[in-house]
Design a protein around this motif. Sequence first.
Motif, PDB file in Angstrom:
ATOM      1  N   ALA A   1     -14.193   1.602   3.427  1.00 51.21           N
ATOM      2  CA  ALA A   1     -13.092   1.506   4.387  1.00 51.21           C
ATOM      3  C   ALA A   1     -13.194   0.201   5.186  1.00 51.21           C
ATOM      4  CB  ALA A   1     -13.115   2.696   5.335  1.00 51.21           C
ATOM      5  N   PRO A   2     -12.041  -0.460   5.421  1.00 51.03           N
ATOM      6  CA  PRO A   2     -10.671   0.004   5.178  1.00 51.03           C
ATOM      7  C   PRO A   2     -10.159  -0.230   3.769  1.00 51.03           C
ATOM      8  CG  PRO A   2     -10.612  -2.131   6.235  1.00 51.03           C
ATOM      9  CD  PRO A   2     -12.069  -1.756   6.145  1.00 51.03           C
ATOM     10  N   LEU A   3     -11.021  -0.726   2.869  1.00 48.24           N
ATOM     11  CA  LEU A   3     -10.606  -0.908   1.481  1.00 48.24           C
ATOM     12  C   LEU A   3     -10.373   0.448   0.818  1.00 48.24           C
ATOM     13  CD1 LEU A   3     -13.190  -3.643   0.447  1.00 48.24           C
ATOM     14  CD2 LEU A   3     -10.756  -4.006   0.879  1.00 48.24           C
ATOM     15  N   VAL A   4      -9.439   0.493  -0.107  1.00 49.86           N
ATOM     16  CA  VAL A   4      -9.179   1.700  -0.891  1.00 49.86           C
ATOM     17  C   VAL A   4      -8.996   1.294  -2.343  1.00 49.86           C
ATOM     18  CG1 VAL A   4      -8.124   3.002   1.005  1.00 49.86           C
ATOM     19  CG2 VAL A   4      -6.678   1.559  -0.441  1.00 49.86           C
ATOM     20  N   TRP A   5      -9.303   2.236  -3.244  1.00 48.60           N
ATOM     21  CA  TRP A   5      -9.111   1.994  -4.677  1.00 48.60           C
ATOM     22  C   TRP A   5      -7.757   2.551  -5.148  1.00 48.60           C
ATOM     23  CZ3 TRP A   5     -11.627  -1.578  -6.880  1.00 48.60           C
ATOM     24  CH2 TRP A   5     -12.997  -1.791  -6.676  1.00 48.60           C
ATOM     25  N   ASP A   6      -6.847   2.641  -4.254  1.00 47.51           N
ATOM     26  CA  ASP A   6      -5.555   3.263  -4.547  1.00 47.51           C
ATOM     27  C   ASP A   6      -4.548   2.187  -4.976  1.00 47.51           C
ATOM     28  OD1 ASP A   6      -3.279   4.740  -4.673  1.00 47.51           O
ATOM     29  OD2 ASP A   6      -3.189   5.227  -2.529  1.00 47.51           O
ATOM     30  N   PHE A   7      -4.588   1.829  -6.254  1.00 47.56           N
ATOM     31  CA  PHE A   7      -3.690   0.775  -6.732  1.00 47.56           C
ATOM     32  C   PHE A   7      -2.224   1.204  -6.679  1.00 47.56           C
ATOM     33  CE2 PHE A   7      -7.707  -0.618  -8.574  1.00 47.56           C
ATOM     34  CZ  PHE A   7      -7.689  -1.964  -8.238  1.00 47.56           C
ATOM     35  N   ASP A   8      -1.971   2.496  -6.839  1.00 50.58           N
ATOM     36  CA  ASP A   8      -0.585   2.949  -6.799  1.00 50.58           C
ATOM     37  C   ASP A   8       0.047   2.723  -5.430  1.00 50.58           C
ATOM     38  OD1 ASP A   8      -0.327   3.660  -9.401  1.00 50.58           O
ATOM     39  OD2 ASP A   8      -0.709   5.795  -9.103  1.00 50.58           O
ATOM     40  N   ASN A   9      -0.778   2.752  -4.375  1.00 48.41           N
ATOM     41  CA  ASN A   9      -0.250   2.594  -3.016  1.00 48.41           C
ATOM     42  C   ASN A   9      -0.710   1.303  -2.351  1.00 48.41           C
ATOM     43  OD1 ASN A   9       1.187   5.250  -2.418  1.00 48.41           O
ATOM     44  ND2 ASN A   9      -0.799   5.982  -3.141  1.00 48.41           N
ATOM     45  N   LEU A  10      -1.381   0.456  -3.092  1.00 51.71           N
ATOM     46  CA  LEU A  10      -2.020  -0.711  -2.491  1.00 51.71           C
ATOM     47  C   LEU A  10      -1.004  -1.632  -1.815  1.00 51.71           C
ATOM     48  CD1 LEU A  10      -4.886  -1.790  -2.188  1.00 51.71           C
ATOM     49  CD2 LEU A  10      -4.530  -3.160  -4.241  1.00 51.71           C
ATOM     50  N   ALA A  11       0.161  -1.805  -2.431  1.00 51.16           N
ATOM     51  CA  ALA A  11       1.158  -2.724  -1.877  1.00 51.16           C
ATOM     52  C   ALA A  11       1.677  -2.271  -0.520  1.00 51.16           C
ATOM     53  CB  ALA A  11       2.317  -2.886  -2.857  1.00 51.16           C
ATOM     54  N   SER A  12       1.484  -0.999  -0.181  1.00 55.53           N
ATOM     55  CA  SER A  12       1.923  -0.511   1.136  1.00 55.53           C
ATOM     56  C   SER A  12       0.858  -0.736   2.201  1.00 55.53           C
ATOM     57  CB  SER A  12       2.275   0.979   1.054  1.00 55.53           C
ATOM     58  OG  SER A  12       1.129   1.766   0.758  1.00 55.53           O
ATOM     59  N   HIS A  13      -0.342  -1.139   1.806  1.00 58.13           N
ATOM     60  CA  HIS A  13      -1.430  -1.428   2.754  1.00 58.13           C
ATOM     61  C   HIS A  13      -1.364  -2.914   3.133  1.00 58.13           C
ATOM     62  CE1 HIS A  13      -3.753   2.380   2.585  1.00 58.13           C
ATOM     63  NE2 HIS A  13      -3.254   2.457   1.368  1.00 58.13           N
ATOM     64  N   LYS A  14      -0.483  -3.244   4.062  1.00 62.66           N
ATOM     65  CA  LYS A  14      -0.290  -4.647   4.432  1.00 62.66           C
ATOM     66  C   LYS A  14      -1.552  -5.266   5.022  1.00 62.66           C
ATOM     67  CE  LYS A  14       3.870  -4.823   2.964  1.00 62.66           C
ATOM     68  NZ  LYS A  14       4.134  -5.583   1.700  1.00 62.66           N
TER      69      LYS A  14
END
Length: 913
Positions: free
Chosen positions: A187-200
């Motif tokens: 954290a705050p990194l995530v391995w969520d590539f499907d939602n990564l673009a929403s993590h500005k």
Amino acid sequence: MNWYNNLTLVCLFTGTILCRGLNKTVMAQNTKNTGASALIWQAKGYKILTDRVIQGGFTAKALSATEMVSDYVSPQTNLISPAISFKFSINGRDNEMKPFTDHHFNCLPLKGNAGLETPLITFGKQYTDTRTIPEGAGIKPGTRLTIKLDMRHVFSAFNADGYYTLYDGSKLLKDDFRGVFVAGGTAPLVWDFDNLASHKELELKDAAGDGIYSVTLNMNAVKNEKSTLPVWKPRHDISFYPAYKSDYLISDAIYNMSLDEMVQAIEPDSTFRTGKEWAGVWTRDISYSIILSMAALQPRVAIISLLKKVNKDGKIIQDTGTGGSYPVSSDRMIWAVAAWEVYKVTGDREWLAQAYKIIKASAEDDLHILPDPATGLFRGESSFLDWREQTYPLWMQSADIFESQCLGTNAAHFQTYIVLAEMAKLINEPEAIRKYSGIAEGIKKGINKYFWLPEKGYYGQFLYGRHTKITSPKSDALGEALCILFGIADADRAKEIVAKTPVNNFGIPCIYPQIPGIPPYHNSGVWPFVQSYWAMAAAQAGNETSLSESIAAIYRPAAMFLTNKENFVVGNGDYAGTQINSSNMLWSLSGNISLVYKCLFGMHFHEDRLSFSPFVPESLKGNRSLNNFKYRNAILDIALFGFGNKIGNVYLDNVKVSKAEIPAGLSGRHTLKIELGNISAGGSTNLVPDKFSPPTPKVKFDKGKLKWAKVPGAVKYRLINSGTVLSETTVNSADVKDSKYGEYQVIAIDKNGLESFASEPLVVYPKEHAIYIEAENFISKSALPYEGYSGKGFAELTKDKQSEVNIEIEAPEDGLYSIDFRYANGNGPVNTMNMCAIRTLYANDKPAGTIVFPQRGTGEWSNWGWSNSVLVKLNKGKQPLKLSFEPYNENMNGNVNQALIDLIRVIKIKQPF
């Protein structure tokens, strides 16, 4: 509808519950435990006692039925390892390096701890920090890390060629570049590539405009939650609701805490809130919660919430999901099971008629789109397991997920048609009874034929592949439970499933074995609501050990965290290690309450009665009561004595009766006493250590050979052609001698016999067996300015523009052909929104199947991929195809149903028939 008028009033301003005619406070129900604390359940790492839960050095204790304390602190935040792994991502995709290849950096403190900075890392070139980490070192709170990235070579390629070639050979067009992000596991990194673009906050910026990107992250934010509240006391008046009391103070307190959180979950508009961190109404969440216990406790709120998930056309809404939602995701029909539960609780004929109309309209659309004629099963993503890489192999596109046939989703569809048939009986529609009963029977046969794994003793996870499909041997906990509860598995098979499905120390994992390299959420995660369904399945199968194990697995986190969390990590039972989590989770608290109603007291609601099949494990033997339970026009005070699942005596209003049931027409206040036979039911479970399957092989075809890199941990490989096992080998290559059509896959197997997912199907066929047709040769060419197409252009399909297109093909000979389309859909990301384009394919003027064009990325109209394929029997010579938008092809958006079509591919896969 007025059966609920005297239940509750929901304050539109505060969302709190006001009670009529009841002034007693909940504290009057308190009970002190004066006896010694005795052991109920012991597992590796934790134990449950009559008044407390102990896990390692932490203790949660019930001081009374309305007060609990806990000193639990998440170990996840006590010491964060300096060793972090990450990789970069263009447009939020996993496209920098091959899977499981990451950058590694050690966040070692610098002088004064003013901050850390990585060296300049080149996009696509792995960096590994070789510095030694001192023993006991950790990332201090407030540590800021600057990550630096060199993108100059990417932009040089953009300027020179108009595209950059990614690691897998695919081309990223210059005009499709949207930004670059960093993904990772700390954290705050995530391995969520499907939602990564929403993590500005994870987007890197080129401040100087020189191709050097950077981002600064707080690697151990002080605000990070390290523990939940140390004390629970009711925040709301719960005295209106059924009062549960037993010889086990921890059980009573957890029940009351769940009631308290239930009240908290009711919004001012009288709908259910999904969780503390999840606002709004979600179809599957409310449905599974209503089935568990909310129909019994909150029928009015249940109806309002269910109707919130019906669109203007009177059809059930599929929540936003993979590829643009429906029909890639298709488990919305669990709504039907929830609606039926509400009717059985209330007997409201107005609700019956309204729900039947909604369910029927939705199901009729499904029948045009979802059934696979070859298996009798329904297509679509796994129910609730809707995060692609958490449960699917990475190679599967959204179109592949649509084509997959999943255990839990098919169980939900099966029960939908059972519900429709039962409703049709009450509404007196005999033709509908026959129709829907027949559809349900077909799904049941398909599940038992294609999913059952006799060598394992449980059902497989899903069927997957392309033209031919194989069964994933992973278990799917929710799917297994639903197959038992809905009667898809017969009694003997149900017993076997409960005894043999893998369970771990902290509970039953969503899937087993786990997928390597994917962080905990659905993968490597336990979900209390799934555990609750598993508990009910264990009770139905008569397995006392499994039921006890499940109750303990639900009580432990509820007591330790003093809230009903959404999920926790399989390996250590901690809530802080999963990708996303929430307190006050609706389906978790509903499941906790269901342990009392549907397991211990064994409540079953029917159209004309409420029956009881109690199951009390011997470890929870004793006396318990459930007072003020409202059933239609009756108020019940229920007493339960003893243990086991065999009923000895039953008394209704102190008169001995033959059955433990309450007729639907009973009114007024009544007492029901049930004495159990005090016979232990026994049973066993398959308790296994948490294991990971090998990584998925990646196969190439070169000069008559299949080749793949050695898979870490694999001791052998299984070679498959078109769903049939050809051989097993210890080498990482195989000859392909057959000159006909072949769809090859490889499975890696480790020393424990655990299997990887099968590799992406590699189709090998003679070139002359494929026909490629440019769309613009038959359909009006689009003037849109997108790139990457073949031929001279592409065509645009919308609901209004070219909603029906005709294509002529010429088959070289009679045979079975696969037809698919190269397309683009830039209406949304891969994982959210609701604009999957849907069309019906006709061959020789007859419907041949459904083609879906799922979203491929927001604004990424030059990102071309292949749709699903439809198998069609063609005769030699010219014949027409038609791609048509039909009324049942509406997606969940209702307005935008758009795709670009570049190419039609027709491949002969079988010899003449």
